[in-house]
Design a protein around this motif. Structure first.
Motif, short mmCIF file in Angstrom:
data_model
loop_
_atom_site.label_atom_id
_atom_site.label_comp_id
_atom_site.label_asym_id
_atom_site.label_seq_id
_atom_site.Cartn_x
_atom_site.Cartn_y
_atom_site.Cartn_z
N PHE A 22 0.81 -1.21 0.00
CA PHE A 22 0.00 0.00 0.00
C PHE A 22 0.85 1.26 0.00
CE2 PHE A 22 -2.37 3.40 2.15
CZ PHE A 22 -3.47 3.49 1.32
N TYR A 23 1.74 1.39 0.99
CA TYR A 23 2.50 2.64 1.13
C TYR A 23 3.61 2.77 0.09
CZ TYR A 23 -0.17 3.39 5.31
OH TYR A 23 -1.23 3.59 6.18
N GLY A 24 4.26 1.68 -0.24
CA GLY A 24 5.29 1.72 -1.27
C GLY A 24 4.71 1.63 -2.66
N GLY A 25 3.79 0.68 -2.86
CA GLY A 25 3.22 0.45 -4.19
C GLY A 25 2.17 1.47 -4.59
N VAL A 26 1.09 1.58 -3.83
CA VAL A 26 -0.01 2.48 -4.20
C VAL A 26 0.37 3.95 -4.01
CG1 VAL A 26 -2.41 3.13 -3.70
CG2 VAL A 26 -1.75 0.72 -3.68
N LEU A 27 0.93 4.29 -2.83
CA LEU A 27 1.24 5.69 -2.55
C LEU A 27 2.62 6.12 -3.04
CD1 LEU A 27 -0.31 6.22 1.00
CD2 LEU A 27 -1.36 6.52 -1.26
N GLY A 28 3.49 5.17 -3.36
CA GLY A 28 4.79 5.50 -3.93
C GLY A 28 5.82 6.01 -2.94
N LEU A 29 5.65 5.70 -1.65
CA LEU A 29 6.64 6.14 -0.66
C LEU A 29 7.89 5.28 -0.74
CD1 LEU A 29 4.38 6.77 2.47
CD2 LEU A 29 5.15 8.41 0.76
N GLU A 30 9.02 5.87 -0.41
CA GLU A 30 10.30 5.16 -0.44
C GLU A 30 10.54 4.49 0.92
OE1 GLU A 30 15.04 6.22 -0.52
OE2 GLU A 30 13.64 7.64 -1.42
N GLU A 31 10.76 3.19 0.89
CA GLU A 31 11.06 2.47 2.13
C GLU A 31 12.47 2.80 2.59
OE1 GLU A 31 10.94 -1.99 4.13
OE2 GLU A 31 10.08 -1.68 2.13
N LYS A 32 12.63 2.94 3.90
CA LYS A 32 13.94 3.24 4.49
C LYS A 32 14.44 2.02 5.25
CE LYS A 32 15.07 7.10 6.16
NZ LYS A 32 15.29 8.29 6.96
N GLU A 33 15.74 1.91 5.30
CA GLU A 33 16.33 0.82 6.07
C GLU A 33 16.17 1.11 7.56
OE1 GLU A 33 20.56 -1.54 6.53
OE2 GLU A 33 20.24 -0.19 4.84
N VAL A 34 15.79 0.10 8.30
CA VAL A 34 15.63 0.20 9.75
C VAL A 34 17.01 0.01 10.38
CG1 VAL A 34 14.54 -0.90 11.76
CG2 VAL A 34 13.28 -0.69 9.61
N PRO A 35 17.31 0.76 11.44
CA PRO A 35 18.61 0.58 12.10
C PRO A 35 18.83 -0.88 12.52
CG PRO A 35 17.49 2.50 12.99
CD PRO A 35 16.51 1.80 12.10
N GLN A 36 20.05 -1.32 12.42
CA GLN A 36 20.42 -2.71 12.73
C GLN A 36 19.92 -3.14 14.11
OE1 GLN A 36 21.83 -4.71 10.43
NE2 GLN A 36 21.57 -6.41 11.84
N THR A 37 19.99 -2.26 15.08
CA THR A 37 19.58 -2.61 16.45
C THR A 37 18.08 -2.82 16.58
OG1 THR A 37 19.46 -0.26 17.01
CG2 THR A 37 21.52 -1.44 17.55
N LEU A 38 17.29 -2.42 15.57
CA LEU A 38 15.83 -2.58 15.62
C LEU A 38 15.31 -3.63 14.64
CD1 LEU A 38 14.72 1.17 15.83
CD2 LEU A 38 15.12 -0.44 17.71
N LYS A 39 16.18 -4.20 13.82
CA LYS A 39 15.75 -5.15 12.78
C LYS A 39 14.93 -6.32 13.34
CE LYS A 39 18.83 -4.20 9.02
NZ LYS A 39 18.00 -3.72 7.96
N HIS A 40 15.27 -6.78 14.53
CA HIS A 40 14.57 -7.93 15.12
C HIS A 40 13.10 -7.63 15.43
CE1 HIS A 40 15.61 -5.60 18.67
NE2 HIS A 40 14.70 -6.30 19.34
N LEU A 41 12.71 -6.36 15.40
CA LEU A 41 11.33 -5.96 15.69
C LEU A 41 10.43 -6.03 14.45
CD1 LEU A 41 12.04 -2.90 18.01
CD2 LEU A 41 11.40 -5.24 18.69
#
Length: 128
Positions: A22-41
């Motif tokens: 929805f947010y990336g495809g339909v709305l065209g927002l750019e996904e950002k990388e999550v900080p390494q310390t939060l990836k497990h979430l």
């Protein structure tokens, strides 16, 4: 003066692909990388403005109720184009009270979160 850095919105566990669609495809927002310390979430982050203005999606067991009016608003350049994209992707177009110089509509993402889209044409206080 403080400034907004991000908004976090709860999503059910395992709904990350729906958020991306929805947010990336339909709305065209750019996904950002999550900080390494939060990836497990299993968070999903999108850029929504200059600098580090971000939209975060956080897996949670506490979700938004259907009638909850909370939402965030995205300013776009061509509201009609976004209305068409959202509608053609099968999401609802929800009209609401008009605001002077702020044509807008609401929709719901695939998880029921309310999203407002608007264009800023001028000061909403002009002409009132």
């Amino acid at each position: 003066m403080p400034r907004l850095q991000h908004v976090s919105t709860p999503i059910p566990a395992g709904a990350q692909q729906q958020v991306r669609s929805f947010y990336g495809g339909v709305l065209g927002l750019e996904e950002k990388e999550v900080p390494q310390t939060l990836k497990h979430l299993n968070l999903v982050w999108f850029a929504v403005g200059e600098g580090e203005l971000e939209l975060h999606f956080v897996p949670s067991t506490v979700l938004v109720a259907e009638e909850d009016p909370r939402h965030f608003c995205l300013v776009v350049e061509d509201l009609d184009a976004y209305k068409k994209r959202v509608s053609e992707a099968g999401y609802p177009i929800i009209e609401d009270l008009a605001i002077h110089n702020r044509p807008r509509f609401f929709t719901k993402d695939p998880l029921g979160n309310r999203v407002e889209l608007t264009v800023i044409l001028g000061d909403y206080r002009d002409g009132q």
